[in-house]
Design a protein around this motif. Structure first.
Motif, mmCIF file in Angstrom:
data_model
loop_
_atom_site.group_PDB
_atom_site.id
_atom_site.type_symbol
_atom_site.label_atom_id
_atom_site.label_comp_id
_atom_site.label_asym_id
_atom_site.label_seq_id
_atom_site.Cartn_x
_atom_site.Cartn_y
_atom_site.Cartn_z
ATOM 1 N N UNK A 75 -26.841 37.956 -9.371
ATOM 2 C CA UNK A 75 -26.159 37.443 -8.193
ATOM 3 C C UNK A 75 -25.159 36.378 -8.627
ATOM 4 N N UNK A 76 -24.082 36.259 -7.847
ATOM 5 C CA UNK A 76 -23.045 35.303 -8.189
ATOM 6 C C UNK A 76 -23.570 33.884 -8.062
ATOM 7 N N UNK A 77 -23.182 33.052 -9.021
ATOM 8 C CA UNK A 77 -23.562 31.652 -8.964
ATOM 9 C C UNK A 77 -22.503 30.902 -8.180
ATOM 10 N N UNK A 78 -22.918 29.835 -7.524
ATOM 11 C CA UNK A 78 -21.975 29.042 -6.747
ATOM 12 C C UNK A 78 -21.887 27.634 -7.308
ATOM 13 N N UNK A 79 -20.744 27.001 -7.072
ATOM 14 C CA UNK A 79 -20.520 25.623 -7.489
ATOM 15 C C UNK A 79 -19.994 24.849 -6.307
ATOM 16 N N UNK A 80 -20.616 23.707 -6.037
ATOM 17 C CA UNK A 80 -20.197 22.869 -4.927
ATOM 18 C C UNK A 80 -20.377 21.412 -5.325
ATOM 19 N N UNK A 81 -19.679 20.495 -4.639
ATOM 20 C CA UNK A 81 -19.813 19.082 -4.997
ATOM 21 C C UNK A 81 -21.245 18.598 -4.768
ATOM 22 N N UNK A 82 -21.682 17.669 -5.584
ATOM 23 C CA UNK A 82 -23.036 17.147 -5.487
ATOM 24 C C UNK A 82 -23.210 16.304 -4.224
ATOM 25 N N UNK A 83 -22.170 15.535 -3.905
ATOM 26 C CA UNK A 83 -22.297 14.652 -2.748
ATOM 27 C C UNK A 83 -20.945 14.419 -2.081
ATOM 28 N N UNK A 84 -21.003 14.051 -0.797
ATOM 29 C CA UNK A 84 -19.816 13.695 -0.021
ATOM 30 C C UNK A 84 -20.198 12.629 0.982
ATOM 31 N N UNK A 85 -19.264 11.755 1.258
ATOM 32 C CA UNK A 85 -19.452 10.746 2.296
ATOM 33 C C UNK A 85 -18.429 10.974 3.403
ATOM 34 N N UNK A 86 -18.822 10.661 4.615
ATOM 35 C CA UNK A 86 -17.905 10.761 5.737
ATOM 36 C C UNK A 86 -18.294 9.730 6.784
#
Lengths: 113, 115
Positions: free
Chosen positions: A1-12
């Motif tokens: 299956x395809x691996x995904x990459x996303x940011x570890x953290x975000x603030x808003x």
């Protein structure tokens, strides 16, 4: 299956729109893009799924470009209660594929007052 | 409609003791999953059942972990003996035979602390 990459953290901050982008360069033709939300002390909860273009529901919108190598989860006007971990995954239909979902670390979204 | 039910929610035991977790999936869901979630990490699959058959248990540490789903409905995950490193949240999930791709329904989890 395809691996995904996303940011570890975000603030808003409350009231802002939050966009979390996920990269899935090796997505297969029959893969769907799925996002989960997890609050502390709870199991992950399915929030949205898409294959291409744009999908919108009562919780979020999902934008998928034509090449499908990335996707963006958009949360409109976030509130403090949107503070959670958001997971991006790809999977084809069928329980055998669902059972191979790779959750990764997800993106921890912190919404501030 | 009732969701996935797990018990106990919290369990504290000393190392080398046994522990068991119970899961009742959503009615009609043939597929049941047990996941392990360590702090700050995403869930990792331990075992997947299709009805009463374990079709994927490649990630289950079989020397100390066991699971069963005898009648194809509820399931039990056991650890014997528990080790310090087993402290984690154990999540149960279920899915229907013809649901959306990648859609799992999770319970609230059972948090295990091994002292």
């Amino acid at each position: 299956l395809a691996k995904t990459t996303q940011p570890i953290s975000m603030d808003s901050y409350e009231g802002q729109e939050v966009n979390i982008t996920c990269s899935h360069n090796n997505i297969a033709t029959n893969d769907y893009i799925t996002w989960y939300q997890q609050f502390p002390s709870q199991g992950p909860r399915f929030i949205i799924q898409g294959y291409k273009t744009k999908v919108t529901n009562e919780v979020a919108s999902l934008f998928i470009p034509a090449d499908r190598k990335s996707s963006t989860l958009s949360l409109p006007r976030v509130s403090l209660s949107d503070t959670a971990v958001y997971y991006c995954l790809v999977a084809a239909e069928g329980s055998g594929n669902t059972g191979k979902l790779i959750f990764g670390q997800g993106t921890t979204l912190q919404v501030k007052p | 409609e009732a969701g996935v039910v797990q018990s106990p929610r919290y369990k504290i035991i000393e190392k080398k003791q046994p522990v068991a977790f119970w899961c009742n999936p959503i009615s009609g869901h043939n597929t049941l999953y047990w996941y392990l979630q360590n702090l700050g990490q995403g869930p990792e699959l331990l075992i997947r059942y299709e009805n009463e058959e374990a079709v994927d248990d490649s990630q289950l540490p079989k020397d100390r972990f066991s699971a069963e789903r005898l009648k194809g409905v509820d399931s039990t995950l056991k650890i014997q003996p528990a080790e310090l490193g087993d402290s984690a949240v154990y999540l149960c999930a279920s899915s229907p035979s013809y649901g959306r791709a990648g859609e799992l329904f999770f319970g609230e989890g059972s948090r295990l602390t091994v002292l």
